[in-house]
Design a protein around this motif. Structure first.
Motif, PDB file in Angstrom:
ATOM      1  N   ASN A  50       0.822  -1.208   0.000  1.00  0.00           N
ATOM      2  CA  ASN A  50       0.000   0.000   0.000  1.00  0.00           C
ATOM      3  C   ASN A  50       0.856   1.258   0.000  1.00  0.00           C
ATOM      4  OD1 ASN A  50      -2.739   1.108   0.131  1.00  0.00           O
ATOM      5  ND2 ASN A  50      -2.059   1.933   2.081  1.00  0.00           N
ATOM      6  N   THR A  51       1.982   1.220   0.692  1.00  0.00           N
ATOM      7  CA  THR A  51       2.883   2.380   0.772  1.00  0.00           C
ATOM      8  C   THR A  51       3.668   2.577  -0.519  1.00  0.00           C
ATOM      9  OG1 THR A  51       3.135   2.017   3.142  1.00  0.00           O
ATOM     10  CG2 THR A  51       4.776   3.393   2.108  1.00  0.00           C
ATOM     11  N   LYS A  52       4.159   1.488  -1.106  1.00  0.00           N
ATOM     12  CA  LYS A  52       4.988   1.576  -2.321  1.00  0.00           C
ATOM     13  C   LYS A  52       4.170   1.858  -3.574  1.00  0.00           C
ATOM     14  CE  LYS A  52       8.732   0.962  -0.124  1.00  0.00           C
ATOM     15  NZ  LYS A  52       9.539   2.112   0.210  1.00  0.00           N
ATOM     16  N   LYS A  53       2.894   1.556  -3.533  1.00  0.00           N
ATOM     17  CA  LYS A  53       1.960   1.830  -4.620  1.00  0.00           C
ATOM     18  C   LYS A  53       2.449   1.363  -5.994  1.00  0.00           C
ATOM     19  CE  LYS A  53      -0.216   5.613  -2.176  1.00  0.00           C
ATOM     20  NZ  LYS A  53      -0.735   4.756  -1.182  1.00  0.00           N
ATOM     21  N   PRO A  54       2.639   0.050  -6.173  1.00  0.00           N
ATOM     22  CA  PRO A  54       3.056  -0.435  -7.488  1.00  0.00           C
ATOM     23  C   PRO A  54       1.984  -0.207  -8.556  1.00  0.00           C
ATOM     24  CG  PRO A  54       2.552  -2.278  -6.037  1.00  0.00           C
ATOM     25  CD  PRO A  54       2.503  -1.033  -5.209  1.00  0.00           C
ATOM     26  N   ILE A  55       0.729  -0.098  -8.128  1.00  0.00           N
ATOM     27  CA  ILE A  55      -0.365   0.226  -9.042  1.00  0.00           C
ATOM     28  C   ILE A  55      -0.757   1.674  -8.740  1.00  0.00           C
ATOM     29  CG2 ILE A  55      -2.712  -0.365  -9.763  1.00  0.00           C
ATOM     30  CD1 ILE A  55      -2.187  -3.171  -8.531  1.00  0.00           C
ATOM     31  N   LYS A  56      -0.823   2.491  -9.750  1.00  0.00           N
ATOM     32  CA  LYS A  56      -1.055   3.924  -9.530  1.00  0.00           C
ATOM     33  C   LYS A  56      -2.465   4.253  -9.045  1.00  0.00           C
ATOM     34  CE  LYS A  56       3.104   4.764 -10.446  1.00  0.00           C
ATOM     35  NZ  LYS A  56       3.980   4.595  -9.322  1.00  0.00           N
ATOM     36  N   ASN A  57      -3.435   3.427  -9.366  1.00  0.00           N
ATOM     37  CA  ASN A  57      -4.798   3.652  -8.904  1.00  0.00           C
ATOM     38  C   ASN A  57      -4.875   3.264  -7.427  1.00  0.00           C
ATOM     39  OD1 ASN A  57      -7.570   2.497  -8.213  1.00  0.00           O
ATOM     40  ND2 ASN A  57      -8.001   3.605 -10.121  1.00  0.00           N
ATOM     41  N   GLU A  58      -5.237   4.223  -6.579  1.00  0.00           N
ATOM     42  CA  GLU A  58      -5.222   3.995  -5.123  1.00  0.00           C
ATOM     43  C   GLU A  58      -6.094   2.827  -4.687  1.00  0.00           C
ATOM     44  OE1 GLU A  58      -6.758   5.936  -0.952  1.00  0.00           O
ATOM     45  OE2 GLU A  58      -6.873   7.170  -2.753  1.00  0.00           O
ATOM     46  N   ALA A  59      -7.322   2.777  -5.188  1.00  0.00           N
ATOM     47  CA  ALA A  59      -8.232   1.710  -4.784  1.00  0.00           C
ATOM     48  C   ALA A  59      -7.738   0.344  -5.259  1.00  0.00           C
ATOM     49  CB  ALA A  59      -9.640   1.983  -5.309  1.00  0.00           C
ATOM     50  N   ALA A  60      -7.231   0.275  -6.476  1.00  0.00           N
ATOM     51  CA  ALA A  60      -6.724  -0.996  -7.005  1.00  0.00           C
ATOM     52  C   ALA A  60      -5.493  -1.441  -6.220  1.00  0.00           C
ATOM     53  CB  ALA A  60      -6.395  -0.861  -8.490  1.00  0.00           C
ATOM     54  N   ASN A  61      -4.610  -0.500  -5.927  1.00  0.00           N
ATOM     55  CA  ASN A  61      -3.411  -0.813  -5.156  1.00  0.00           C
ATOM     56  C   ASN A  61      -3.777  -1.345  -3.770  1.00  0.00           C
ATOM     57  OD1 ASN A  61      -0.356  -0.505  -5.064  1.00  0.00           O
ATOM     58  ND2 ASN A  61      -1.010   0.491  -3.169  1.00  0.00           N
ATOM     59  N   ALA A  62      -4.678  -0.632  -3.093  1.00  0.00           N
ATOM     60  CA  ALA A  62      -5.104  -1.069  -1.760  1.00  0.00           C
ATOM     61  C   ALA A  62      -5.785  -2.430  -1.835  1.00  0.00           C
ATOM     62  CB  ALA A  62      -6.027  -0.033  -1.132  1.00  0.00           C
ATOM     63  N   SER A  63      -6.577  -2.660  -2.863  1.00  0.00           N
ATOM     64  CA  SER A  63      -7.262  -3.949  -3.019  1.00  0.00           C
ATOM     65  C   SER A  63      -6.268  -5.091  -3.155  1.00  0.00           C
ATOM     66  CB  SER A  63      -8.190  -3.926  -4.240  1.00  0.00           C
ATOM     67  OG  SER A  63      -9.218  -2.993  -4.046  1.00  0.00           O
ATOM     68  N   VAL A  64      -5.254  -4.899  -3.993  1.00  0.00           N
ATOM     69  CA  VAL A  64      -4.228  -5.924  -4.165  1.00  0.00           C
ATOM     70  C   VAL A  64      -3.504  -6.160  -2.837  1.00  0.00           C
ATOM     71  CG1 VAL A  64      -2.003  -6.427  -5.269  1.00  0.00           C
ATOM     72  CG2 VAL A  64      -3.921  -5.585  -6.633  1.00  0.00           C
ATOM     73  N   ALA A  65      -3.135  -5.084  -2.162  1.00  0.00           N
ATOM     74  CA  ALA A  65      -2.429  -5.196  -0.880  1.00  0.00           C
ATOM     75  C   ALA A  65      -3.276  -5.949   0.144  1.00  0.00           C
ATOM     76  CB  ALA A  65      -2.067  -3.807  -0.354  1.00  0.00           C
ATOM     77  N   LEU A  66      -4.544  -5.585   0.245  1.00  0.00           N
ATOM     78  CA  LEU A  66      -5.434  -6.206   1.223  1.00  0.00           C
ATOM     79  C   LEU A  66      -5.684  -7.681   0.911  1.00  0.00           C
ATOM     80  CD1 LEU A  66      -7.925  -3.242   1.568  1.00  0.00           C
ATOM     81  CD2 LEU A  66      -6.445  -4.113   3.399  1.00  0.00           C
ATOM     82  N   ILE A  67      -5.915  -7.994  -0.339  1.00  0.00           N
ATOM     83  CA  ILE A  67      -6.176  -9.390  -0.709  1.00  0.00           C
ATOM     84  C   ILE A  67      -4.933 -10.245  -0.500  1.00  0.00           C
ATOM     85  CG2 ILE A  67      -6.717 -10.897  -2.671  1.00  0.00           C
ATOM     86  CD1 ILE A  67      -8.723  -8.640  -3.537  1.00  0.00           C
ATOM     87  N   LEU A  68      -3.766  -9.710  -0.827  1.00  0.00           N
ATOM     88  CA  LEU A  68      -2.536 -10.463  -0.586  1.00  0.00           C
ATOM     89  C   LEU A  68      -2.325 -10.687   0.914  1.00  0.00           C
ATOM     90  CD1 LEU A  68      -0.076 -11.884  -1.688  1.00  0.00           C
ATOM     91  CD2 LEU A  68       1.101  -9.698  -1.760  1.00  0.00           C
ATOM     92  N   GLY A  69      -2.563  -9.663   1.710  1.00  0.00           N
ATOM     93  CA  GLY A  69      -2.444  -9.806   3.166  1.00  0.00           C
ATOM     94  C   GLY A  69      -3.408 -10.842   3.706  1.00  0.00           C
ATOM     95  N   LEU A  70      -4.634 -10.832   3.217  1.00  0.00           N
ATOM     96  CA  LEU A  70      -5.619 -11.813   3.656  1.00  0.00           C
ATOM     97  C   LEU A  70      -5.199 -13.219   3.230  1.00  0.00           C
ATOM     98  CD1 LEU A  70      -8.329 -12.256   5.083  1.00  0.00           C
ATOM     99  CD2 LEU A  70      -9.446 -11.886   2.868  1.00  0.00           C
ATOM    100  N   ALA A  71      -4.653 -13.339   2.030  1.00  0.00           N
ATOM    101  CA  ALA A  71      -4.177 -14.643   1.554  1.00  0.00           C
ATOM    102  C   ALA A  71      -3.067 -15.175   2.463  1.00  0.00           C
ATOM    103  CB  ALA A  71      -3.686 -14.540   0.114  1.00  0.00           C
ATOM    104  N   ILE A  72      -2.197 -14.302   2.927  1.00  0.00           N
ATOM    105  CA  ILE A  72      -1.129 -14.715   3.847  1.00  0.00           C
ATOM    106  C   ILE A  72      -1.730 -15.276   5.137  1.00  0.00           C
ATOM    107  CG2 ILE A  72       0.726 -13.832   5.353  1.00  0.00           C
ATOM    108  CD1 ILE A  72       1.418 -11.917   2.969  1.00  0.00           C
ATOM    109  N   ILE A  73      -2.719 -14.587   5.679  1.00  0.00           N
ATOM    110  CA  ILE A  73      -3.370 -15.059   6.907  1.00  0.00           C
ATOM    111  C   ILE A  73      -4.033 -16.414   6.655  1.00  0.00           C
ATOM    112  CG2 ILE A  73      -5.258 -14.628   8.541  1.00  0.00           C
ATOM    113  CD1 ILE A  73      -4.582 -11.609   8.258  1.00  0.00           C
ATOM    114  N   TYR A  74      -4.744 -16.542   5.547  1.00  0.00           N
ATOM    115  CA  TYR A  74      -5.426 -17.795   5.231  1.00  0.00           C
ATOM    116  C   TYR A  74      -4.432 -18.943   5.052  1.00  0.00           C
ATOM    117  CZ  TYR A  74      -9.982 -15.507   4.338  1.00  0.00           C
ATOM    118  OH  TYR A  74     -11.162 -14.837   4.443  1.00  0.00           O
ATOM    119  N   ILE A  75      -3.365 -18.700   4.303  1.00  0.00           N
ATOM    120  CA  ILE A  75      -2.403 -19.771   4.021  1.00  0.00           C
ATOM    121  C   ILE A  75      -1.725 -20.246   5.304  1.00  0.00           C
ATOM    122  CG2 ILE A  75      -0.213 -20.305   2.867  1.00  0.00           C
ATOM    123  CD1 ILE A  75      -1.284 -18.471   0.536  1.00  0.00           C
ATOM    124  N   PHE A  76      -1.176 -19.320   6.075  1.00  0.00           N
ATOM    125  CA  PHE A  76      -0.561 -19.708   7.351  1.00  0.00           C
ATOM    126  C   PHE A  76      -1.601 -20.390   8.235  1.00  0.00           C
ATOM    127  CE2 PHE A  76       2.904 -17.053   6.157  1.00  0.00           C
ATOM    128  CZ  PHE A  76       3.939 -17.217   7.060  1.00  0.00           C
TER     129      PHE A  76
END
Length: 185
Positions: A108-134
């Motif tokens: 979310n801080t590095k913003k690899p995707i310039k669209n704020e909502a899309a960037n946050a969505s990717v960050a949040l989904i990846l974070g949730l995936a980490i919680i689910y996988i572990f």
């Protein structure tokens, strides 16, 4: 002068890290037991912290939460605590919390995707995936379940509610940042 500003910023971030650890502890008490993994509001708090804090302080916030629980402070779901929680069915989720907070905040801080909502969505989904996988891998081991069964009880029932929590965290973080309530952003 810049050293004073840096010290104030660092102090503010430490205080906010502690605040988000406390918010996570409070959200853990909003609990519905639906099997070996309870439904709580922890995910909301974790991702709110991830969107509000820098990666280092998001990680620190959830590490403090985990450490408080590990030493027996009743911050986990159902006002529980202790090292036994880390070897029980939900141990993988607890271990994943600081990692997910760091990764989410980093993206979310590095913003690899310039669209704020899309960037946050990717960050949040990846974070949730980490919680689910572990979480579900550890659940499978700790509860002696097949991976399929662990996924069925430790991930599947939570997907829709957790996506709603991610959206709530995103919109609340955006509202707080836009109003500069906590002087972050």
């Amino acid at each position: 002068m810049s050293q004073n500003v840096e010290m104030v910023t660092k102090t503010r971030m430490i205080i906010l890290s502690a605040l988000f650890a406390a918010i996570t502890a409070i959200c853990a008490q909003i609990k519905i037991q639906i099997g070996p993994v309870p439904f709580t509001m922890q995910v909301f708090a974790i991702f709110l912290a991830s969107l509000m804090l820098t990666p280092r302080y998001a990680f620190l916030s959830l590490l403090v939460y985990d450490l408080l629980g590990a030493v027996g402070v009743p911050v986990f779901a159902g006002f529980s605590g202790g090292l036994s929680k880390f070897v029980g069915p939900t141990g993988g989720y607890l271990i994943a919390f600081p990692i997910a907070a760091f990764v989410t905040s980093y993206i979310n801080t590095k913003k690899p995707i310039k669209n704020e909502a899309a960037n946050a969505s990717v960050a949040l989904i990846l974070g949730l995936a980490i919680i689910y996988i572990f979480g579900f891998l550890y659940l499978s081991w700790a509860a002696h379940m097949t991976l399929k069964k662990a996924f069925a009880v430790g991930v599947a029932p939570f997907i829709i509610p957790d996506i709603i929590k991610l959206a709530l965290a995103y919109f609340l973080a955006r509202a707080i940042k836009s109003r500069k309530v906590l002087n972050i952003a």
